[in-house]
Design a protein around this motif. Structure first.
Motif, short mmCIF file in Angstrom:
data_model
loop_
_atom_site.label_atom_id
_atom_site.label_comp_id
_atom_site.label_asym_id
_atom_site.label_seq_id
_atom_site.Cartn_x
_atom_site.Cartn_y
_atom_site.Cartn_z
N LYS A 28 21.78 48.05 35.50
CA LYS A 28 22.78 48.72 36.36
C LYS A 28 22.32 50.11 36.84
CE LYS A 28 26.31 46.03 36.96
NZ LYS A 28 26.84 45.73 38.30
N HIS A 29 21.41 50.73 36.08
CA HIS A 29 21.00 52.10 36.43
C HIS A 29 19.59 52.22 36.97
CE1 HIS A 29 24.50 52.63 33.78
NE2 HIS A 29 24.75 53.69 34.51
N LEU A 73 31.47 49.34 23.88
CA LEU A 73 30.12 49.35 24.47
C LEU A 73 29.03 48.92 23.50
CD1 LEU A 73 30.18 52.61 26.64
CD2 LEU A 73 30.55 50.26 27.36
N PHE A 86 22.74 47.78 30.77
CA PHE A 86 22.77 49.19 31.17
C PHE A 86 21.55 49.52 32.03
CE2 PHE A 86 21.83 53.60 31.13
CZ PHE A 86 23.06 54.22 31.16
N PHE A 124 34.08 52.59 34.13
CA PHE A 124 32.75 52.88 34.67
C PHE A 124 32.59 52.31 36.07
CE2 PHE A 124 32.24 53.05 30.07
CZ PHE A 124 31.64 54.29 29.94
N PHE A 143 20.90 59.97 30.49
CA PHE A 143 21.88 58.91 30.74
C PHE A 143 22.94 58.86 29.64
CE2 PHE A 143 19.00 56.60 33.82
CZ PHE A 143 19.92 56.60 34.87
N TYR A 177 35.71 48.97 30.37
CA TYR A 177 35.42 48.48 29.02
C TYR A 177 36.40 49.02 28.02
CZ TYR A 177 31.37 46.67 31.19
OH TYR A 177 30.58 45.94 32.01
N CYS A 181 28.63 61.62 35.20
CA CYS A 181 28.71 60.84 36.45
C CYS A 181 29.94 59.93 36.52
CB CYS A 181 27.47 59.98 36.60
SG CYS A 181 25.93 60.91 36.52
N HIS A 182 30.37 59.45 35.36
CA HIS A 182 31.56 58.58 35.31
C HIS A 182 32.68 59.42 34.71
CE1 HIS A 182 29.23 54.84 35.96
NE2 HIS A 182 28.32 55.34 35.14
N TRP A 239 28.10 57.71 44.97
CA TRP A 239 26.94 56.82 44.95
C TRP A 239 27.15 55.71 45.97
CZ3 TRP A 239 22.16 56.60 43.11
CH2 TRP A 239 21.52 55.35 43.08
N MET A 255 28.86 44.39 28.83
CA MET A 255 27.63 45.16 28.65
C MET A 255 26.71 44.51 27.63
SD MET A 255 27.53 48.42 30.12
CE MET A 255 27.01 49.69 29.00
N ASP A 266 25.16 52.40 47.39
CA ASP A 266 23.90 51.62 47.31
C ASP A 266 23.86 50.55 48.37
OD1 ASP A 266 24.67 49.44 44.45
OD2 ASP A 266 25.84 50.06 46.19
N CYS A 300 27.24 60.01 29.81
CA CYS A 300 27.96 59.15 30.77
C CYS A 300 28.96 59.92 31.63
CB CYS A 300 28.79 58.07 30.06
SG CYS A 300 28.04 57.24 28.68
N GLU A 325 31.76 51.52 39.59
CA GLU A 325 30.76 52.27 40.37
C GLU A 325 31.38 52.99 41.57
OE1 GLU A 325 28.25 48.64 41.18
OE2 GLU A 325 28.26 49.52 43.18
C1 HEC Z 1 23.24 60.11 36.46
C2 HEC Z 1 24.55 59.52 36.57
C3 HEC Z 1 24.95 58.44 35.58
C4 HEC Z 1 25.04 58.51 34.22
C5 HEC Z 1 24.70 59.70 33.33
C6 HEC Z 1 25.54 57.23 33.77
N1 HEC Z 1 25.73 56.39 34.82
FE1 HEC Z 1 26.53 54.54 34.78
N2 HEC Z 1 26.25 54.35 36.79
C7 HEC Z 1 25.74 55.33 37.62
C8 HEC Z 1 25.61 54.80 38.97
C9 HEC Z 1 25.09 55.55 40.19
C10 HEC Z 1 26.07 53.46 38.92
C11 HEC Z 1 26.11 52.44 40.08
C12 HEC Z 1 24.71 51.88 40.18
C13 HEC Z 1 24.54 50.82 41.24
O1 HEC Z 1 25.50 50.14 41.57
O2 HEC Z 1 23.41 50.69 41.74
C14 HEC Z 1 26.46 53.21 37.52
C15 HEC Z 1 26.99 52.01 37.06
C16 HEC Z 1 27.45 51.77 35.77
C17 HEC Z 1 28.09 50.56 35.33
C18 HEC Z 1 28.41 49.34 36.20
C19 HEC Z 1 29.75 49.58 36.88
C20 HEC Z 1 30.17 48.48 37.82
O3 HEC Z 1 31.11 48.76 38.65
O4 HEC Z 1 29.60 47.40 37.80
C21 HEC Z 1 28.41 50.73 34.01
C22 HEC Z 1 29.13 49.75 33.11
C23 HEC Z 1 27.94 52.05 33.62
N3 HEC Z 1 27.36 52.65 34.73
C24 HEC Z 1 28.03 52.58 32.36
C25 HEC Z 1 27.48 53.81 31.97
C26 HEC Z 1 27.50 54.31 30.60
C27 HEC Z 1 28.13 53.59 29.43
C28 HEC Z 1 26.84 55.52 30.62
C29 HEC Z 1 26.52 56.40 29.45
C30 HEC Z 1 25.94 55.77 28.25
C31 HEC Z 1 26.45 55.76 32.00
N4 HEC Z 1 26.84 54.71 32.79
C32 HEC Z 1 25.77 56.91 32.44
C33 HEC Z 1 25.42 56.62 37.25
C34 HEC Z 1 25.38 57.10 35.95
#
Ligand code: HEC
Ligand code: HEC
Length: 182
Positions: A134-135, A67, A131, A167, A152, A39, A158-159, A180, A113, A182, A155, A169
């Protein structure tokens, strides 16, 4: 960094993310919105971008501007005295420049997003329908139950390349749990 911000930043752990982020910004990389989880973080090298990272990256990652829609950023910037329970006020001049930076680089409602966002102005990225979807498979114990993550909103826990808008995955690493699958 202001003392209050420093104090709060102290209990949010950044781990190795910091050095990666600095490297990314050093190269002036900008995220491009596409289907693989990247993004727009806006133009990385302007004075406004630097000011944004400095002022808004003290307590949490400086969220990529793409975002949230422009209306969200305007509201957030107009209510910094009561910012999710914290006072995150900046000088009037900084506020004007940061607001301009964020609204210029904001996301477009209906895309990425912001898929199901139309006229509204959500204040949290973590409450966007995209969001949440995806989570929804990431269990609580890895987030609120994980002292290296906390919420969460953190970000970059984990990212690792969150600040540059990446971001994907495939590059997710959850502290204490690793990659991760899945
Ligand atoms: C606890 C860890 C964690 C945190 C904190 C987190 N994420 Fe994630 N995020 C993940 C995981 C794990 C996936 C993959 C989930 C799946 O595919 O089932 C993901 C997937 C995503 C995706 C999709 C990526 C794709 O390839 O399609 C986006 C966009 C994203 N996160 C944005 C964010 C943003 C913005 C934040 C903060 C506001 C955030 N995440 C916080 C763990 C986290
Ligand atoms: C004094 C600390 C502090 C500063 C400085 C700060 N914030 Fe925050 N911000 C917070 C806290 C605390 C939260 C809520 C985090 C949570 O729920 O875990 C938050 C949440 C957010 C969120 C929503 C994240 C989500 O959950 O989706 C956005 C967007 C945001 N801040 C933008 C900004 C901007 C823009 C600035 C700079 C003007 C800024 N913040 C500066 C403390 C701060």
């Amino acid at each position: 960094m202001k003392p209050v911000a420093k104090k709060i930043a102290g209990y949010i752990r950044y781990g190795v993310a910091g050095s990666v982020i600095v490297a990314a910004w050093g190269l002036g990389l900008t995220g491009v919105s596409n289907a693989s989880g990247t993004y727009s973080a806006g133009k990385a090298t302007t004075a406004e971008a630097a000011m944004y990272r400095e002022e808004c990256g003290a307590c949490h990652v400086a969220y990529p501007a793409g975002l949230l829609p422009a209306a969200s950023w305007s509201t957030i910037m107009a209510t910094l005295d009561d910012h999710f329970g914290e006072n995150a006020e900046v000088s009037a001049e900084s506020a004007a420049r940061i607001t301009a930076y964020l609204t210029d680089n904001a996301g477009k409602p209906g895309h990425g997003m912001l898929k199901r966002i139309k006229g509204d102005a959500p204040l949290r990225i973590t409450e966007l329908p995209y969001f949440v979807r995806k989570h929804d498979e990431v269990p609580e114990r890895m987030v609120s139950g994980n002292e290296e993550v906390g919420s969460f909103s953190n970000c970059n826990a984990c990212h690792q390349r969150a600040e540059s808008g990446d971001f994907d995955e495939d590059s997710v690493r959850i502290p204490g749990y690793g990659r991760w699958d899945d």
